[in-house]
Design a protein around this motif. Structure first.
Motif, mmCIF file in Angstrom:
data_model
loop_
_atom_site.group_PDB
_atom_site.id
_atom_site.type_symbol
_atom_site.label_atom_id
_atom_site.label_comp_id
_atom_site.label_asym_id
_atom_site.label_seq_id
_atom_site.Cartn_x
_atom_site.Cartn_y
_atom_site.Cartn_z
ATOM 1 N N LEU A 2 40.715 48.549 56.351
ATOM 2 C CA LEU A 2 41.375 49.082 55.160
ATOM 3 C C LEU A 2 41.642 50.570 55.347
ATOM 4 N N SER A 3 42.729 51.047 54.789
ATOM 5 C CA SER A 3 43.035 52.469 54.863
ATOM 6 C C SER A 3 42.063 53.252 53.980
ATOM 7 N N ASN A 4 41.969 54.558 54.227
ATOM 8 C CA ASN A 4 41.144 55.402 53.351
ATOM 9 C C ASN A 4 41.655 55.346 51.923
ATOM 10 N N ALA A 5 42.969 55.315 51.750
ATOM 11 C CA ALA A 5 43.545 55.236 50.406
ATOM 12 C C ALA A 5 43.032 53.992 49.682
ATOM 13 N N CYS A 6 43.010 52.876 50.373
ATOM 14 C CA CYS A 6 42.557 51.630 49.763
ATOM 15 C C CYS A 6 41.061 51.699 49.433
ATOM 16 N N LYS A 7 40.275 52.242 50.336
ATOM 17 C CA LYS A 7 38.834 52.395 50.078
ATOM 18 C C LYS A 7 38.606 53.291 48.865
ATOM 19 N N LEU A 45 46.826 58.058 43.776
ATOM 20 C CA LEU A 45 46.362 56.665 43.776
ATOM 21 C C LEU A 45 46.262 56.117 42.355
ATOM 22 N N LEU A 46 45.734 56.929 41.442
ATOM 23 C CA LEU A 46 45.584 56.473 40.055
ATOM 24 C C LEU A 46 46.941 56.205 39.409
ATOM 25 N N ARG A 47 47.937 57.031 39.734
ATOM 26 C CA ARG A 47 49.296 56.767 39.218
ATOM 27 C C ARG A 47 49.814 55.426 39.740
ATOM 28 N N GLN A 48 49.604 55.179 41.026
ATOM 29 C CA GLN A 48 50.054 53.918 41.624
ATOM 30 C C GLN A 48 49.313 52.726 41.003
ATOM 31 N N LEU A 49 48.017 52.862 40.819
ATOM 32 C CA LEU A 49 47.225 51.778 40.227
ATOM 33 C C LEU A 49 47.622 51.527 38.769
ATOM 34 N N THR A 50 47.942 52.598 38.045
ATOM 35 C CA THR A 50 48.395 52.460 36.659
ATOM 36 C C THR A 50 49.751 51.768 36.613
#
Length: 149
Positions: A2-7, A45-50
């Protein structure tokens, strides 16, 4: 794998699952500080997850990020799909372009059962279940303040 972003995304969502709800929202700075993730990167990341409805947010005074009951029923696989896509877990362990049961690489039959189990667990494990396990078993999302015994 997994990428660091995903972790980072998985850790952030699990932190929110344990510490937030509709009445208790948490800002980017607090999340970043608590789980030791770079703030600017976490904000992206939070923007993408939202945007992908894996977490919820509210703007303005008292705003921040939180998980509602629908968010908590998403799986770890949903997070991985959102951040990394699924191709990384479909790739050959040795990097061959064609590797499957019909055209296996030398490591295929060693790696394949573990990969299938891992993918199954990622698809079946909801954020809610994983957060419950973290609280019950006392596993860590960060080493902040951790003193080895």
């Amino acid at each position: 794998m997994l990428s660091n972003a995903c972790k980072y995304a998985i850790r952030a969502i699990l932190y929110l699952a344990i510490h937030s709800d509709k009445t208790h929202k948490i800002g980017v700075k607090k999340i970043a500080d608590e789980i030791e993730i770079p703030k600017a990167f976490l904000a992206q990341l939070l923007r993408q997850l939202t945007a992908n409805k894996l977490i919820s947010s509210a703007m303005g005074p008292g705003g921040g990020f939180f998980l509602d009951p629908k968010n908590k029923e998403k799986s770890v696989w949903d997070i991985i799909s959102c951040i990394d896509g699924t191709y990384k877990l479909d790739q050959c362990f040795l990097g061959l372009s064609e590797c499957n049961d019909e055209n296996p690489c030398p490591a295929h039959y060693i790696v394949s059962p573990f990969k299938k189990k891992l993918l199954s667990d990622f698809r079946d494990k909801t954020i809610s279940k994983l957060a419950e396990e973290i609280e019950r078993k006392g596993t860590l999302l960060s080493l902040k303040g951790f003193e080895p015994s």
